[in-house]
Design an enzyme around this catalytic site. Structure first.
Site, PDB file in Angstrom:
ATOM      1  N   GLU A  63     -28.387 -57.604 -87.218  1.00 25.45           N
ATOM      2  CA  GLU A  63     -27.928 -58.244 -85.983  1.00 25.45           C
ATOM      3  C   GLU A  63     -28.760 -57.794 -84.779  1.00 25.45           C
ATOM      4  O   GLU A  63     -28.887 -58.508 -83.793  1.00 25.45           O
ATOM      5  CB  GLU A  63     -26.440 -57.932 -85.751  1.00 25.45           C
ATOM      6  CG  GLU A  63     -25.758 -58.971 -84.873  1.00 25.45           C
ATOM      7  CD  GLU A  63     -24.255 -58.800 -84.786  1.00 25.45           C
ATOM      8  OE1 GLU A  63     -23.686 -57.919 -85.460  1.00 25.45           O
ATOM      9  OE2 GLU A  63     -23.643 -59.560 -84.030  1.00 25.45           O
ATOM     10  N   HIS A  84     -29.683 -50.418-112.281  1.00 23.08           N
ATOM     11  CA  HIS A  84     -29.441 -51.294-113.428  1.00 23.08           C
ATOM     12  C   HIS A  84     -29.203 -52.729-112.980  1.00 23.08           C
ATOM     13  O   HIS A  84     -28.653 -53.530-113.736  1.00 23.08           O
ATOM     14  CB  HIS A  84     -28.254 -50.753-114.239  1.00 23.08           C
ATOM     15  CG  HIS A  84     -28.503 -49.361-114.728  1.00 23.08           C
ATOM     16  ND1 HIS A  84     -29.100 -49.087-115.952  1.00 23.08           N
ATOM     17  CD2 HIS A  84     -28.308 -48.164-114.132  1.00 23.08           C
ATOM     18  CE1 HIS A  84     -29.221 -47.773-116.081  1.00 23.08           C
ATOM     19  NE2 HIS A  84     -28.759 -47.188-115.004  1.00 23.08           N
ATOM     20  N   LYS A 140     -19.616 -68.221 -82.788  1.00 26.74           N
ATOM     21  CA  LYS A 140     -18.274 -67.986 -82.234  1.00 26.74           C
ATOM     22  C   LYS A 140     -17.844 -69.204 -81.409  1.00 26.74           C
ATOM     23  O   LYS A 140     -16.734 -69.689 -81.512  1.00 26.74           O
ATOM     24  CB  LYS A 140     -18.275 -66.762 -81.301  1.00 26.74           C
ATOM     25  CG  LYS A 140     -18.275 -65.406 -81.986  1.00 26.74           C
ATOM     26  CD  LYS A 140     -18.118 -64.304 -80.930  1.00 26.74           C
ATOM     27  CE  LYS A 140     -18.186 -62.915 -81.530  1.00 26.74           C
ATOM     28  NZ  LYS A 140     -18.001 -61.839 -80.553  1.00 26.74           N
TER      29      LYS A 140
HETATM   30  O1  PA5 Z   1     -22.386 -55.982 -82.771  1.00 24.57           O
HETATM   31  C1  PA5 Z   1     -21.790 -56.860 -82.189  1.00 24.57           C
HETATM   32  O2  PA5 Z   1     -21.812 -56.963 -80.949  1.00 24.57           O
HETATM   33  C2  PA5 Z   1     -20.957 -57.873 -82.945  1.00 24.57           C
HETATM   34  O3  PA5 Z   1     -21.085 -57.705 -84.305  1.00 24.57           O
HETATM   35  C3  PA5 Z   1     -19.488 -57.733 -82.533  1.00 24.57           C
HETATM   36  O4  PA5 Z   1     -19.066 -56.433 -82.837  1.00 24.57           O
HETATM   37  C4  PA5 Z   1     -18.612 -58.743 -83.244  1.00 24.57           C
HETATM   38  O5  PA5 Z   1     -19.047 -60.050 -82.986  1.00 24.57           O
HETATM   39  C5  PA5 Z   1     -17.151 -58.606 -82.793  1.00 24.57           C
HETATM   40  O6  PA5 Z   1     -17.062 -58.666 -81.409  1.00 24.57           O
HETATM   41  P1  PA5 Z   1     -15.813 -58.111 -80.633  1.00 24.57           P
HETATM   42  O7  PA5 Z   1     -15.772 -56.631 -80.790  1.00 24.57           O
HETATM   43  O8  PA5 Z   1     -16.038 -58.509 -79.218  1.00 24.57           O
HETATM   44  O9  PA5 Z   1     -14.590 -58.750 -81.216  1.00 24.57           O
END
Ligand code: PA5
Length: 467
Positions: free
Chosen positions: A297, A326, A440
């Site tokens: 990410e 394996h 989202k």
């Molecule tokens: O790393 C990130 O920013 C994302 O993976 C968020 O953690 C994820 O989208 C969840 O967001 P939130 O904590 O606002 O619910």
């Protein structure tokens, strides 16, 4: 832990180099020379970001008041049998990684007397079959729920929260609800913060400058960890020790820079764009999953910082030794030359299981007798590393003294700092996630959230609900 000497985790990148792997198969002195000026610029930039308070991860171990987390954790340990964490993305895998590494194996199955805290369930999805099964499992038990969402708006977490809130309020009444619901979110903005204020619920802060996937060392990971009895001071001491190493400018002294630069160069200069993390310890299995989210990410980006379309990013893979020898190893040994395997080795395990000297007359078995399972697992790791090296496959090794809180704290900080540094080398912003934001918004559109009608229209009709 203060004042105690922390046994350092070690990084060995020798088998990333052509000198070890063979000509053209690894990095050369020339690669290192060429990246030096860029690495220096990225370092200066990170120092500036830290000074401006835009990059907080290095400071979290020292400059965080863990008092509120410890107080809530103490109360929960006294009053509840189960803790349920609701969260997704960066809000969930940290707690899972910490529980898997630092609680005894099969933690939730142990009798109460053998656990230091309540059972822990981390719900990072909205699959109704799993969620309904959890609700069934919790019937008749004393339960607390920790809702974690930095934005306070993520559809999955908010939907889980609404289901649980409705039930708990009906079952417990508003007063007891206040004891049992803990919201971890942005200190001032978002719906969760608003609900916490309006209903007088306990709320813990996610520092605004710390993004979801970098938040394991904030209340996001620390509250679940402290509640199940993990020594969060030792965890933070380990992270702090690594943060100090990772603040140095020299990549030879700074393991995050060495790791980030080796992996970036492997991808950018030699096309090794698949980065496998393969711990040889069950306790680190979920650490690898945490790494995969962090690396993917943070570094997978369409645009660089100047707005140029680049579509960069290595693909992380979580593996486990010896299990995946394996399954995946065949591909790593003989498949495309596009991977780096990162081994995580552990010097000492908590328990020893001796292999008895039985079947002495059978050659294919007698050699095992007299060893123990930990030694076998270590030998499997060493052998796999040697095999990959001999096959000219790039690999590196991170060695932990043990799977304990100081070592895990160091490893978390190492990967967070390496990710931020690699982001600089790729010239992308490792702290944002515009692709995640879009999905989202499309979800909001599909479910009819006011203000997101335009997003609904962007989903082709043959990709929507049939009815
Ligand atoms: O790393 C990130 O920013 C994302 O993976 C968020 O953690 C994820 O989208 C969840 O967001 P939130 O904590 O606002 O619910």
């Amino acid at each position: 832990m203060a004042g105690n000497k922390i046994a350092p985790i070690r990084l060995d990148v020798r088998h990333m180099f052509a000198a070890s792997l063979g000509r053209g198969l690894g990095l050369s002195a020339g690669h290192l020379e060429r990246i030096k000026p860029l690495a220096a610029t990225v370092h200066d930039d990170l120092v500036r970001q830290r000074r401006r308070g835009e990059l907080l991860i290095h400071r979290l171990p020292q400059q965080q008041d863990t008092g509120p987390v410890k107080r809530v954790a103490r109360r929960l340990r006294r009053t509840v049998q189960d803790l349920v964490v609701l969260g997704i993305g960066g809000s969930a895998p940290g707690a899972v990684a910490l529980q898997t590494a630092l609680c005894p194996p099969f933690y939730n199955l142990l009798p109460d007397a053998k656990r230091k805290g309540p059972r822990l369930f981390v719900m990072d999805n909205v699959d109704p079959d799993t969620f309904a099964a959890l609700l069934d499992l919790l019937r008749g038990r004393e339960v607390a729920v920790n809702v974690i969402s930095k934005s306070g708006g993520t559809a999955e977490t908010m939907a889980q929260f609404m289901v649980v809130y409705h039930r708990l309020k009906r079952q417990l009444g508003p007063d007891k609800l206040r004891e049992r619901l803990i919201l971890t979110t942005d200190p001032s903005s978002g719906n969760l913060r608003r609900i916490a204020q309006e209903e007088g619920l306990t709320a813990l802060d996610v520092p605004p400058a710390v993004g979801g996937r970098y938040s394991v060392l904030t209340p996001v990971g620390l509250l679940p960890a402290a509640t199940v009895g993990i020594d969060i001071d030792a965890l933070l001491s380990g992270a702090g020790a690594m943060a100090r190493r990772c603040s140095k400018a020299d990549p030879v002294a700074n393991p995050a820079y060495a790791l980030g630069a080796a992996l970036h160069l492997a991808d950018a200069a030699l096309g090794r764009r698949v980065h496998v993390l393969m711990p040889y310890a069950d306790g680190l299995r979920q650490f690898a999953a945490w790494y995969a989210q962090l690396w993917a990410e943070s570094l997978g980006k369409r645009y660089d910082r100047s707005g140029r379309e680049v579509n960069v990013g290595p693909t992380p893979v979580a593996a486990l030794g010896a299990t995946d020898q394996h399954s995946q190893l065949q591909l790593y040994m003989e498949g495309p030359l596009d991977k780096v395997v990162m081994f995580m080795f552990v010097e000492s395990f908590r328990r020893k299981v001796a292999i008895p000297k039985v079947f002495r007359a059978i050659d294919g078995l007698s050699y095992l007798g007299g060893h123990d399972l930990g030694r076998l697992l270590q030998a499997e790791g060493f052998a796999t590393r040697a095999a990959l090296t001999q096959a000219g496959r790039m690999n590196l090794t991170i060695t932990l003294p043990a799977v304990d809180a100081p070592s895990v704290g160091q490893a978390l900080m190492l990967f967070e700092a390496a990710t931020v540094f690699a982001g600089g080398l790729y010239a992308v912003n490792p702290l944002d996630q515009p692709g995640v934001e879009l999905s989202k918004k499309l979800t909001y559109g599909l479910l009819g959230r006011p203000g997101f009608e335009d997003y609904a229209a962007r989903v082709p009709t043959d990709m929507r609900f049939k009815n």
